[in-house]
Motif scaffolding. Sequence first.
Motif, short mmCIF file in Angstrom:
data_model
loop_
_atom_site.label_atom_id
_atom_site.label_comp_id
_atom_site.label_asym_id
_atom_site.label_seq_id
_atom_site.Cartn_x
_atom_site.Cartn_y
_atom_site.Cartn_z
N SER A 174 -5.82 -1.51 10.00
CA SER A 174 -5.92 -0.86 11.24
C SER A 174 -5.80 0.73 10.95
CB SER A 174 -4.96 -1.28 12.28
OG SER A 174 -3.88 -0.55 12.03
N LEU B 66 -3.47 3.76 10.76
CA LEU B 66 -2.19 3.85 10.53
C LEU B 66 -1.93 5.20 10.53
CD1 LEU B 66 -0.85 1.51 7.54
CD2 LEU B 66 -1.45 0.84 9.93
N SER C 166 -4.43 0.85 -0.39
CA SER C 166 -3.62 -0.47 -1.01
C SER C 166 -3.33 0.00 -2.69
CB SER C 166 -4.51 -1.54 -0.98
OG SER C 166 -4.99 -1.92 0.30
N LYS D 253 -12.87 4.00 -0.94
CA LYS D 253 -14.44 4.26 -0.62
C LYS D 253 -14.45 5.64 0.43
CE LYS D 253 -18.46 2.32 1.32
NZ LYS D 253 -19.58 2.11 0.37
N ARG E 127 -14.65 -3.43 0.53
CA ARG E 127 -13.55 -2.66 -0.23
C ARG E 127 -12.20 -3.46 -0.25
NH1 ARG E 127 -13.03 1.78 4.52
NH2 ARG E 127 -11.74 0.35 5.80
N GLY F 130 -10.53 12.41 4.90
CA GLY F 130 -9.50 12.35 4.01
C GLY F 130 -9.53 11.77 2.93
N THR F 131 -10.60 10.57 2.84
CA THR F 131 -10.96 10.07 1.53
C THR F 131 -11.71 11.08 0.70
OG1 THR F 131 -12.58 8.75 2.76
CG2 THR F 131 -10.77 7.48 2.19
N GLU F 132 -12.58 11.87 1.39
CA GLU F 132 -13.38 12.98 0.88
C GLU F 132 -12.35 13.99 0.19
OE1 GLU F 132 -16.98 13.69 1.68
OE2 GLU F 132 -16.72 14.69 -0.12
N ARG G 116 -3.46 9.01 4.72
CA ARG G 116 -4.16 7.78 4.53
C ARG G 116 -3.68 6.67 3.90
NH1 ARG G 116 -5.78 11.26 7.75
NH2 ARG G 116 -8.14 11.73 7.84
N PHE H 41 0.59 -1.32 0.09
CA PHE H 41 -0.01 0.09 0.07
C PHE H 41 0.94 1.01 0.05
CE2 PHE H 41 0.78 -0.97 4.25
CZ PHE H 41 0.98 0.23 4.99
C1 LIG Z 1 -2.91 -0.95 4.87
C2 LIG Z 1 -4.21 -0.53 4.65
C3 LIG Z 1 -4.73 -0.43 3.26
C4 LIG Z 1 -6.07 0.00 2.97
N1 LIG Z 1 -6.51 -0.09 1.59
C5 LIG Z 1 -7.75 0.78 1.42
C6 LIG Z 1 -8.11 0.64 0.10
O1 LIG Z 1 -7.48 0.02 -0.91
N2 LIG Z 1 -9.45 1.31 -0.23
C7 LIG Z 1 -10.02 1.90 0.81
O2 LIG Z 1 -11.22 2.32 0.60
N3 LIG Z 1 -9.62 1.89 2.17
C8 LIG Z 1 -8.61 1.27 2.33
N4 LIG Z 1 -8.01 1.32 3.62
C9 LIG Z 1 -8.77 2.00 4.65
C10 LIG Z 1 -8.55 3.43 4.63
O3 LIG Z 1 -7.18 3.81 4.87
C11 LIG Z 1 -9.59 4.27 5.42
O4 LIG Z 1 -10.87 4.17 4.96
C12 LIG Z 1 -9.07 5.79 5.56
O5 LIG Z 1 -7.88 6.15 5.91
C13 LIG Z 1 -10.15 6.64 6.22
O6 LIG Z 1 -9.84 7.70 6.10
P1 LIG Z 1 -10.85 9.21 6.16
O7 LIG Z 1 -9.91 10.28 6.69
O8 LIG Z 1 -11.71 9.20 5.05
O9 LIG Z 1 -11.89 8.68 7.23
P2 LIG Z 1 -11.84 8.95 8.76
O10 LIG Z 1 -12.37 10.14 9.17
O11 LIG Z 1 -10.48 8.73 9.34
O12 LIG Z 1 -12.61 7.63 9.38
C14 LIG Z 1 -14.02 7.48 8.87
C15 LIG Z 1 -14.68 6.24 9.67
O13 LIG Z 1 -13.93 5.20 9.15
C16 LIG Z 1 -13.13 4.16 10.23
N5 LIG Z 1 -12.03 4.00 9.93
C17 LIG Z 1 -10.75 4.65 9.21
N6 LIG Z 1 -9.85 3.78 8.93
C18 LIG Z 1 -10.09 2.67 9.20
C19 LIG Z 1 -9.60 1.49 9.07
N7 LIG Z 1 -8.22 1.31 8.72
N8 LIG Z 1 -10.09 0.33 9.46
C20 LIG Z 1 -11.32 0.32 10.04
N9 LIG Z 1 -12.03 1.41 10.17
C21 LIG Z 1 -11.40 2.81 9.86
C22 LIG Z 1 -12.98 5.39 11.35
O14 LIG Z 1 -13.05 4.90 12.51
C23 LIG Z 1 -14.34 6.07 11.02
O15 LIG Z 1 -15.42 5.46 11.69
C24 LIG Z 1 -6.81 0.78 4.02
C25 LIG Z 1 -6.30 0.88 5.32
C26 LIG Z 1 -5.08 0.03 5.51
C27 LIG Z 1 -4.55 0.13 6.99
#
Ligand SMILES: Cc1cc2nc3c(=O)[nH]c(=O)nc-3n(C[C@H](O)[C@H](O)[C@H](O)COP(=O)(O)OP(=O)(O)OC[C@H]3O[C@@H](n4cnc5c(N)ncnc54)[C@H](O)[C@@H]3O)c2cc1C
Length: 273
Positions: free
Chosen positions: A234, A236, A53, A71, A115, A76-78, A50, A38
């Motif tokens: 998790s 990170l 993968s 997704k 996802r 962050g994803t927004e 963020r 990733f």
């Molecule tokens: C090694 C790795 C690879 C990943 N690959 C992908 C990918 O390919 N595509 C993808 O859509 N997402 C992936 N993710 C998850 C992605 O990193 C999180 O969805 C993203 O960081 C959320 O950021 P945000 O600021 O949009 O949301 P935040 O505001 O940080 O969180 C929104 C909601 O999502 C929850 N959340 C955030 N991160 C995680 C997590 N890692 N596990 C469980 N719940 C979480 C939070 O608790 C909260 O409820 C991956 C995570 C890891 C650790």
Amino acid sequence: MITYSRLKVAHIRHLKAGYVLLTLLYDNQMTPPQPGQFFMLKPRNTIIARPISVHNFFSVLKKNYIEFLFKVVGRGTEELSDMKKGDMLPVWGPIGNSFPIPEDKRTAVLIAGGRGIAPLFFLATRLFEKKYEIHFFYGVKNSDELIHLLRIKNLSTKLYISTEDGKKGKKGFVTNLFQDAVGNYSSQVKENLLFDYEGKKSPVCYVCGPDIMIEKVCDISLTGRIKTYISLESHLACGTGVCLGCTVETRGGRLLHICKEGPVFDAEEFYCK
Ligand SMILES: Cc1cc2nc3c(=O)[nH]c(=O)nc-3n(C[C@H](O)[C@H](O)[C@H](O)COP(=O)(O)OP(=O)(O)OC[C@H]3O[C@@H](n4cnc5c(N)ncnc54)[C@H](O)[C@@H]3O)c2cc1C
Ligand code: FES
């Protein structure tokens, strides 16, 4: 080797159900990514990058491109989803280990929940190039969350779909589909040793999705004595082994970092049968 770079957005597509496909022009100074690895993607207005993968890596007209499928779930994803063609995105990677691919051509069983499709799609493209037989299990809650169905179908020897709303594929959980299929594999063992665990032809399983799904799949696969690799997620922070925020404990009490020793693990580190 993990390298920091700023990559140019080549393309961004807003798919169904909040999914975004982000294509970046790759920096050839960076190591080419392997399936399971990733990158940390740094949105402009958030302090923490963020982890996403690698979804695909390909060349067109001598240029390399890397693709991320994510997704939108939070800030962050927004912000990443608002990027425009030509924008520059700070990233570092490729991070972590990758899915081990056995040298011998055994059947690969890929099981994706939601996802979790992101890294397993990349793995499927590599297995397909190497001419592996691919049994792809793909489950989602709502049918509009099924991404790249046609492309996955083309890569797979056999494709099993499940949706909880029942509008596509089999209604229910992907774990049920997998349970049924393992039953079939077992009967084949008796007939032709195709899935004999000790033999070279036993299948290898790759799983990515919600924790509860991974746990259930491992319960089934390890009971069926199928070698299983899981990709864990998790929260990170650094992605480089420094902050210790991504530590997970194995059955044997070892502490491992998802960003360093993972994200891909042998399922037997965490589950047993
Ligand atoms: C090694 C790795 C690879 C990943 N690959 C992908 C990918 O390919 N595509 C993808 O859509 N997402 C992936 N993710 C998850 C992605 O990193 C999180 O969805 C993203 O960081 C959320 O950021 P945000 O600021 O949009 O949301 P935040 O505001 O940080 O969180 C929104 C909601 O999502 C929850 N959340 C955030 N991160 C995680 C997590 N890692 N596990 C469980 N719940 C979480 C939070 O608790 C909260 O409820 C991956 C995570 C890891 C650790
Ligand atoms: S995310 Fe900081 S040690 Fe893994």
